[in-house]
Design an enzyme around this catalytic site. Structure first.
Site, mmCIF file in Angstrom:
data_model
loop_
_atom_site.group_PDB
_atom_site.id
_atom_site.type_symbol
_atom_site.label_atom_id
_atom_site.label_comp_id
_atom_site.label_asym_id
_atom_site.label_seq_id
_atom_site.Cartn_x
_atom_site.Cartn_y
_atom_site.Cartn_z
ATOM 1 N N HIS A 112 -4.953 5.083 4.404
ATOM 2 C CA HIS A 112 -4.146 5.929 5.299
ATOM 3 C C HIS A 112 -4.923 7.208 5.663
ATOM 4 O O HIS A 112 -4.777 7.736 6.760
ATOM 5 C CB HIS A 112 -2.824 6.331 4.641
ATOM 6 C CG HIS A 112 -1.819 5.218 4.509
ATOM 7 N ND1 HIS A 112 -1.731 4.179 5.399
ATOM 8 C CD2 HIS A 112 -0.835 5.000 3.600
ATOM 9 C CE1 HIS A 112 -0.734 3.368 5.025
ATOM 10 N NE2 HIS A 112 -0.192 3.840 3.937
ATOM 11 N N CYS A 169 -6.619 1.721 -3.016
ATOM 12 C CA CYS A 169 -5.191 1.708 -2.672
ATOM 13 C C CYS A 169 -5.039 1.923 -1.172
ATOM 14 O O CYS A 169 -5.867 2.565 -0.533
ATOM 15 C CB CYS A 169 -4.493 2.824 -3.438
ATOM 16 S SG CYS A 169 -2.772 3.082 -2.999
ATOM 17 N N CYS A 203 -2.316 4.392 -10.174
ATOM 18 C CA CYS A 203 -1.457 4.412 -8.982
ATOM 19 C C CYS A 203 -0.569 3.176 -8.881
ATOM 20 O O CYS A 203 0.624 3.258 -9.116
ATOM 21 C CB CYS A 203 -2.252 4.612 -7.700
ATOM 22 S SG CYS A 203 -1.132 4.701 -6.292
ATOM 23 N N HIS A 262 -7.994 7.541 -6.051
ATOM 24 C CA HIS A 262 -7.008 8.201 -6.923
ATOM 25 C C HIS A 262 -6.472 7.218 -7.969
ATOM 26 O O HIS A 262 -5.440 7.474 -8.559
ATOM 27 C CB HIS A 262 -5.867 8.763 -6.072
ATOM 28 C CG HIS A 262 -5.144 7.709 -5.299
ATOM 29 N ND1 HIS A 262 -5.639 7.195 -4.131
ATOM 30 C CD2 HIS A 262 -3.984 7.047 -5.544
ATOM 31 C CE1 HIS A 262 -4.805 6.265 -3.685
ATOM 32 N NE2 HIS A 262 -3.804 6.143 -4.532
ATOM 33 N N SER A 308 -3.183 3.913 0.245
ATOM 34 C CA SER A 308 -3.081 5.343 0.558
ATOM 35 C C SER A 308 -4.451 5.931 0.896
ATOM 36 O O SER A 308 -4.551 6.826 1.742
ATOM 37 C CB SER A 308 -2.458 6.118 -0.606
ATOM 38 O OG SER A 308 -1.179 5.606 -0.899
#
Ligand code: PAD
Ligand code: ZN
Ligand code: ZN
Length: 375
Positions: free
Chosen positions: A52, A47, A175, A68, A49
């Site tokens: 990030h 993902c 997610c 995740h 994220s």
């Protein structure tokens, strides 16, 4: 020979430093303590994220095992665990549901007080760590750390799913699918016949489109600077797609003209300040609802003229689509298995876990929607 109660040595992708590739290491995974569950991961998605964190936009303690969006099988459980048992197929939950706090008891909210998103310590709920590598403790991430052959999670951060579920697909419910679908259906509460705009057509943005379509939206306008994303968006329900770079004026003005004053529901699914303002501005000034889905860098602020809200706009945000994960994840898995949600279309690449850096490269250069890593 049973591994229960023993330390397991296995492979994991460790992030030692920001802006560096993951390194596949042999790690030690301690047995689960009371109210904890050790999971053998089968598959995990990548993902934005996670990226990030690699960039430093999402601040966590290093070194860390990220990931995740996974699915696996329970290997062993600690004392007192009743929610799952060894052999169960499960999805780890990056938004836990303790079921007892003021948020879990609130019908509209999901940001469980046990989440600690604003202070991500990278530990289990009891403040300790189950991973180590070369004698050093390695932090957990988002209560899940799915970039490891084995992970340990708190009982409040895992849910059992259908024993027949294909884990290499339904991992995305952890997610992308939940976040996008929930943002449309639960957070925005998209209405039949409405007009929606979705900024960002990655795995999460496309899941917003799936949710808008399921809610009966009549018009869904995809917005992305990468035209290669348009075909899939249209396959999933976008009625048209536009590239902001094709216009001289700001894209919110284009969208207002296209829709006679502004959309009913807009979604920012990129994670940038400028597009967040565009998404807010493109929804109708009297009744538009804008949902912030993308994760903007922790350190950046946005200056907004309050008059944007004065006339009746609503501006909302939520993590994981506002869904209470213990309740919603098994339901979404069931919907996928009943072919009510076209999850397969989100998966563009599958790679062996060891090729994790290749998977991140595909995301960064805009070639993939979701890459699923298989253990
Ligand atoms: P992704 O990188 O696959 O998709 C982002 C898309 O945005 C890509 O298609 C880009 O081409 C496009 N894009 C980039 N810049 C622009 C721009 N200026 N204008 C228009 N389009 C642009 O990411 P993703 O789908 O995995 O995640 C999207 C965001 O959602 C990201 O910020 C991620 O951190 C966040 C997220 N939030 C939650 C949550 O709980 N709220 C959960 C999961 C992901
Ligand atoms: Zn995510
Ligand atoms: Zn709670």
């Amino acid at each position: 020979m049973s591994t229960a109660g023993k330390v397991i040595k296995c492979k994991a992708a460790v992030l030692w430093d920001l802006k560096k590739p993951f390194s596949i290491e042999e790690v030690e995974v301690a047995p689960p303590k009371a109210y904890e569950v050790r999971i053998k991961m089968v598959a995990t998605g990548i993902c934005r994220s996670d990226d990030h964190v690699v960039n430093g936009d999402f601040i966590v303690n290093l070194p860390v095992i990220l990931g995740h969006e996974g699915a696996g099988i329970v290997e062993s459980i600690g004392d007192g665990v009743t929610a799952v048992k060894p052999g169960d197929k499960v999805i780890p939950l990056c938004v836990p549901q303790c079921g007892e706090c003021i948020v879990c008891k609130h019908p509209e909210a999901n940001n469980c007080v046990k989440l600690g998103l604003t202070n991500p310590k990278g530990t289990m709920q009891d403040g300790t760590i189950r991973f180590s590598c070369k004698g050093k403790p390695i932090h957990h991430f988002a209560h899940t750390s799915t970039f490891s052959e084995y992970t340990v999670v708190d009982e409040i951060s895992v849910v059992k799913i259908d024993a027949a579920a294909p884990l290499e697909k339904v991992c995305l419910v952890g997610c992308a699918l939940s976040t996008g679908y929930g943002s449309a259906v639960k957070v925005a509460k998209v209405t039949p016949g409405s007009t929606c705009s979705v900024f960002g057509l990655g795995g999460v943005g496309l899941s917003v489109i799936i949710g808008c379509k399921a809610a009966g939206a009549a018009r869904i306008i995809g917005v992305d600077i990468n035209k290669d994303k348009f075909a899939k968006a249209e396959e999933l329900g976008a009625t048209e797609c536009i590239n902001p770079q094709d216009f001289q004026k700001p894209v919110h003005e284009v969208l207002k003209e296209m829709t006679g004053g502004g959309v009913d529901f807009s979604f920012e699914v990129i994670g940038q300040i400028d597009t967040l303002l565009e998404a807010l501005s493109c929804c109708h000034e009297a009744f538009g609802v804008c949902v912030m889905v993308g994760a903007t860098p922790s350190s950046e602020n946005l200056s907004v003229n309050p008059r944007l809200l004065f006339t009746g706009r609503t501006w909302k945000g939520a993590i994981l689509g506002g869904l209470k994960c213990k309740d919603s994840v098994p339901e979404l898995v069931a919907d996928i298995m009943a072919n009510k949600i076209p999850l397969d279309l989100l998966i563009t690449h599958a790679l062996p876990f060891e090729k994790i850096n290749e998977g991140f490269d595909l995301l960064r250069c805009g070639k993939s929607i979701r890459t699923v890593l298989k253990f």
